[in-house]
Design a protein around this motif. Structure first.
Motif, PDB file in Angstrom:
ATOM      1  N   ILE A 133       7.523   2.443 -16.418  1.00 41.40           N
ATOM      2  CA  ILE A 133       7.318   1.455 -15.350  1.00 41.40           C
ATOM      3  C   ILE A 133       5.829   1.295 -15.061  1.00 41.40           C
ATOM      4  O   ILE A 133       5.305   0.183 -14.960  1.00 41.40           O
ATOM      5  CB  ILE A 133       8.073   1.874 -14.068  1.00 41.40           C
ATOM      6  N   GLY A 134       5.139   2.421 -14.924  1.00 35.21           N
ATOM      7  CA  GLY A 134       3.710   2.360 -14.646  1.00 35.21           C
ATOM      8  C   GLY A 134       2.923   1.680 -15.750  1.00 35.21           C
ATOM      9  O   GLY A 134       1.918   1.020 -15.485  1.00 35.21           O
ATOM     10  N   ALA A 135       3.395   1.841 -17.000  1.00 35.79           N
ATOM     11  CA  ALA A 135       2.700   1.216 -18.124  1.00 35.79           C
ATOM     12  C   ALA A 135       2.982  -0.277 -18.207  1.00 35.79           C
ATOM     13  O   ALA A 135       2.061  -1.084 -18.327  1.00 35.79           O
ATOM     14  CB  ALA A 135       3.111   1.910 -19.429  1.00 35.79           C
ATOM     15  N   TYR A 136       4.245  -0.654 -18.148  1.00 38.00           N
ATOM     16  CA  TYR A 136       4.525  -2.084 -18.331  1.00 38.00           C
ATOM     17  C   TYR A 136       4.109  -2.923 -17.127  1.00 38.00           C
ATOM     18  O   TYR A 136       3.695  -4.070 -17.264  1.00 38.00           O
ATOM     19  CB  TYR A 136       5.995  -2.321 -18.704  1.00 38.00           C
ATOM     20  N   MET A 137       4.195  -2.344 -15.920  1.00 34.51           N
ATOM     21  CA  MET A 137       3.751  -3.082 -14.742  1.00 34.51           C
ATOM     22  C   MET A 137       2.241  -3.052 -14.585  1.00 34.51           C
ATOM     23  O   MET A 137       1.625  -3.996 -14.097  1.00 34.51           O
ATOM     24  CB  MET A 137       4.378  -2.494 -13.470  1.00 34.51           C
ATOM     25  N   GLY A 138       1.657  -1.945 -14.987  1.00 36.47           N
ATOM     26  CA  GLY A 138       0.264  -1.650 -14.670  1.00 36.47           C
ATOM     27  C   GLY A 138       0.237  -0.592 -13.585  1.00 36.47           C
ATOM     28  O   GLY A 138       1.108  -0.551 -12.707  1.00 36.47           O
ATOM     29  N   ALA A 139      -0.749   0.296 -13.642  1.00 33.34           N
ATOM     30  CA  ALA A 139      -0.777   1.429 -12.725  1.00 33.34           C
ATOM     31  C   ALA A 139      -0.847   1.010 -11.254  1.00 33.34           C
ATOM     32  O   ALA A 139      -0.108   1.521 -10.406  1.00 33.34           O
ATOM     33  CB  ALA A 139      -1.961   2.340 -13.064  1.00 33.34           C
ATOM     34  N   LEU A 140      -1.729   0.076 -10.943  1.00 36.09           N
ATOM     35  CA  LEU A 140      -1.879  -0.324  -9.541  1.00 36.09           C
ATOM     36  C   LEU A 140      -0.659  -1.082  -9.015  1.00 36.09           C
ATOM     37  O   LEU A 140      -0.192  -0.789  -7.903  1.00 36.09           O
ATOM     38  CB  LEU A 140      -3.148  -1.150  -9.344  1.00 36.09           C
ATOM     39  N   PRO A 141      -0.099  -2.047  -9.757  1.00 39.52           N
ATOM     40  CA  PRO A 141       1.123  -2.687  -9.272  1.00 39.52           C
ATOM     41  C   PRO A 141       2.255  -1.691  -9.024  1.00 39.52           C
ATOM     42  O   PRO A 141       2.991  -1.803  -8.041  1.00 39.52           O
ATOM     43  CB  PRO A 141       1.480  -3.665 -10.390  1.00 39.52           C
ATOM     44  N   ALA A 142       2.393  -0.690  -9.901  1.00 39.05           N
ATOM     45  CA  ALA A 142       3.427   0.315  -9.706  1.00 39.05           C
ATOM     46  C   ALA A 142       3.162   1.125  -8.436  1.00 39.05           C
ATOM     47  O   ALA A 142       4.087   1.484  -7.698  1.00 39.05           O
ATOM     48  CB  ALA A 142       3.497   1.241 -10.924  1.00 39.05           C
ATOM     49  N   PHE A 143       1.877   1.405  -8.179  1.00 36.29           N
ATOM     50  CA  PHE A 143       1.539   2.162  -6.975  1.00 36.29           C
ATOM     51  C   PHE A 143       1.803   1.351  -5.712  1.00 36.29           C
ATOM     52  O   PHE A 143       2.176   1.910  -4.668  1.00 36.29           O
ATOM     53  CB  PHE A 143       0.074   2.596  -7.029  1.00 36.29           C
ATOM     54  N   ILE A 144       1.603   0.063  -5.793  1.00 33.34           N
ATOM     55  CA  ILE A 144       1.936  -0.791  -4.647  1.00 33.34           C
ATOM     56  C   ILE A 144       3.430  -0.691  -4.336  1.00 33.34           C
ATOM     57  O   ILE A 144       3.826  -0.648  -3.159  1.00 33.34           O
ATOM     58  CB  ILE A 144       1.524  -2.253  -4.931  1.00 33.34           C
ATOM     59  N   MET A 145       4.255  -0.623  -5.376  1.00 35.70           N
ATOM     60  CA  MET A 145       5.692  -0.423  -5.172  1.00 35.70           C
ATOM     61  C   MET A 145       5.957   0.927  -4.497  1.00 35.70           C
ATOM     62  O   MET A 145       6.854   1.049  -3.653  1.00 35.70           O
ATOM     63  CB  MET A 145       6.429  -0.504  -6.501  1.00 35.70           C
TER      64      MET A 145
END
Length: 305
Positions: A15-27
């Motif tokens: 998830i962190g890879a396909y979304m990108g680290a920062l977008p995943a952290f926002i989630m």
């Protein structure tokens, strides 16, 4: 160690890879804020906080760390302009090995966090605990730099002027005002919650603060100059809650102090570890795990058992 949570951590890293680290952290921030508010309201938020925000789904030590590692790997392979890019969705690369790296680091994040939590000094039974997601993100970011980067831990400065390791002048004053301002609002609200007698809300308040700060990074993601502030909000809230329990209204000052310290330390870490480099070592995570050790050490002395 929970076997299925360990297996799920691979997916969390993906998830962190396909979304990108920062977008995943926002989630992560969304689940933390929602779960924290539900807990404060007394209707239950354990799943959102424990299993989603800080578990194998989008726990920072899993999805964010996985996204950071995947970006570093993609940068090394020349598939990303820079391994420091934690904003871009790596799904756009269409490379299976990139998201596999994210998944592997997600599993490593689960294992490292679990292992550190068992240590008698750092773990939950110890006198000085730390933030397990934060310290795990830091460890894996260092591993990412050493494995996929070429700039070393402190980066390679090529400028002609003397390198700035810490903001001075107006920059220093700005960081003090930023940290102090956040510390004031966090500590003041913590005091209000304490006076209200809502122990559930008071106890979960640091998570709510963390969630708010993490969600605010959506403005950073969309191109605005909004800074990361979870390394200010969370230590300030933790310190304020500990100080208020021990000293009442005077404890507000401890929260303000750690708001300022969080801002200044984040600046120091950013300039020393995350500048002139080719992978991302997260200043907020680094700041949080260090300050949490200090706060919990103080709390173990001043807060009544």
């Amino acid at each position: 160690m929970e076997l299925f949570a360990l297996i799920a951590a691979f997916g969390g890293g993906v998830i962190g890879a396909y979304m990108g680290a920062l977008p995943a952290f926002i989630m992560t921030g969304i689940f933390a804020l929602v779960g924290g508010v539900l807990t404060a309201a007394g209707v239950g938020g354990d799943i959102a906080v424990g299993m989603l925000a800080f578990g194998s789904f989008v726990g920072p030590h899993i999805s964010f760390a996985g996204g950071v590692a995947a970006a570093g790997y993609a940068g090394k392979k020349g598939r990303l302009s820079s391994g420091t890019d934690i904003l871009s969705s790596l799904n756009g690369l269409g490379e299976p090995d990139v998201i596999i790296v994210g998944g592997i680091f997600g599993v490593l994040g689960y294992i490292i966090s679990y292992g550190i939590g068992l240590l008698p000094v750092i773990g939950s039974a110890g006198p000085a605990t730390t933030d397990l997601p934060g310290i795990t993100v830091f460890i894996l970011a260092v591993a990412t730099r050493l494995m996929f980067g070429k700039t070393g831990l402190t980066g390679k400065y090529t400028g002609s002027d003397k390198r700035a390791w810490f903001s001075t002048g107006k920059g220093f004053v700005y960081n003090v005002v930023l940290g102090g301002g956040i510390g004031i609002v966090v500590s003041g609200l913590a005091m209000s919650l304490f006076n209200s007698g809502n122990t559930a809300a008071f106890g979960i308040f640091p998570i709510i603060c963390f969630g708010f700060a993490a969600i605010s990074l959506i403005f950073t993601q969309t191109g605005f100059a909004t800074p990361a502030t979870h390394h200010i909000f969370l230590p300030s809230a933790l310190a304020a809650c500990a100080g208020i329990q021990a000293w009442g209204e005077a404890g507000v000052l401890l929260g303000i102090l750690f708001g300022i310290l969080g801002s200044l330390m984040g600046d120091l870490v950013g300039k020393s570890l995350n500048s002139h480099c080719d992978t991302h070592i997260d200043p907020p995570a680094t700041t949080i795990f260090i300050l949490t050790i200090i706060i919990n050490a103080i709390a173990s002395v001043i807060v009544p058992a």
